[in-house]
Design an enzyme around this catalytic site. Sequence first.
Site, short mmCIF file in Angstrom:
data_model
loop_
_atom_site.label_atom_id
_atom_site.label_comp_id
_atom_site.label_asym_id
_atom_site.label_seq_id
_atom_site.Cartn_x
_atom_site.Cartn_y
_atom_site.Cartn_z
CG ASP A 122 -7.95 -4.49 11.88
OD1 ASP A 122 -7.53 -4.26 12.95
OD2 ASP A 122 -7.75 -3.86 10.66
NE ARG A 169 -0.60 -0.44 5.05
CZ ARG A 169 -0.74 0.15 6.13
NH1 ARG A 169 -1.80 1.15 6.13
NH2 ARG A 169 -0.17 -0.18 7.36
CG PHE A 172 -15.35 -1.53 4.56
CD1 PHE A 172 -16.36 -2.15 5.31
CD2 PHE A 172 -14.29 -1.05 5.49
CE1 PHE A 172 -16.00 -2.50 6.56
CE2 PHE A 172 -13.93 -1.55 6.46
CZ PHE A 172 -15.12 -2.36 7.17
CD GLU A 189 -17.16 2.57 3.46
OE1 GLU A 189 -16.41 2.43 4.28
OE2 GLU A 189 -18.55 2.59 3.62
#
Length: 309
Positions: free
Chosen positions: A115, A8, A81, A56
């Site tokens: 998460d 990322r 999402f 989103e």
Amino acid sequence: MENLKAIRNGYGEALVELGARNEKVVALDADLAHATMTAGFSENFPQRFFNAGIAEANMVSMSAGLSLMGYIPFCSTFAIFGVGRAYEQVRNSVAYPHLNVKLAMTHAGITVGEDGGSHQSIEDIALMRVIPEMTVVVPCDAMEAKRAVFAIADMEGPAYLRLARSPSYVFEEEMPFTIGKANVLREGTDVALIACGIMVKTALDCADALRREDISAAVINMHTIKPIDRECVLKYADSCKRVVTIEEHSVIGGLGDAVGDVLLTEWSGARLQKIGINDRFGQSGKPEELLEEYGLSKDRVYQSIKAMF
């Protein structure tokens, strides 16, 4: 010591470079700019950055409108999402009218870690791959992510760029990047290891271990899942007769099925084994623990390949 960098991060760096080159590039985020690495674009080009908040579906619809105005929108949030919650908008507002929107989604796969399963997108490649005319790219490291950003910006039409969260191996050699054209990292004659994303390094490590057992493994970085490099798949299926796909994604609908579709259509006679997440949700844990649990650690992938012989 291995050079590690999150995929990322490569996306965030490339987006800033791209923004400096092309004033038509805009970025949208769903209140996660520091996590998706679009914060750099926001700081450098505040007039071209749009925070949609935790909405989103609205963000994707906004990107469609910006595309119709002649901009090149890069739309980012967590994969679960961005392509899960907003799937209908991706399908009907972006892909159906074939708009020039780039969906660059981060935190994909189980290596999101603690998460947990609610945030670990293991279905996103399948969801995007089934949408007509959607390009699907899964870079293997931060540097390939940068090259992929420039490539999808140059193409016309919707694209999905899948980006991992955790720091991962950065390859020393610079690989060429062409959408739909795989990179062969190692030649081999006994088995073809076709991988994408962070699993490309695992495939190379397994090839090294197999060589010590006198097993010759080709390693192929299949960075583009759609359109897939059919010629490459068939070439190595024909020469090796054994094909193994390795992905940090469900074995249903991802890289393995994309390769399998090619082999089935062409009736290559090769044996295919898909290594990935076997119809399970993710769970909370450290990335390395989860890779072991789901059969995607280097040792477990190696054992799965070795069992073919």
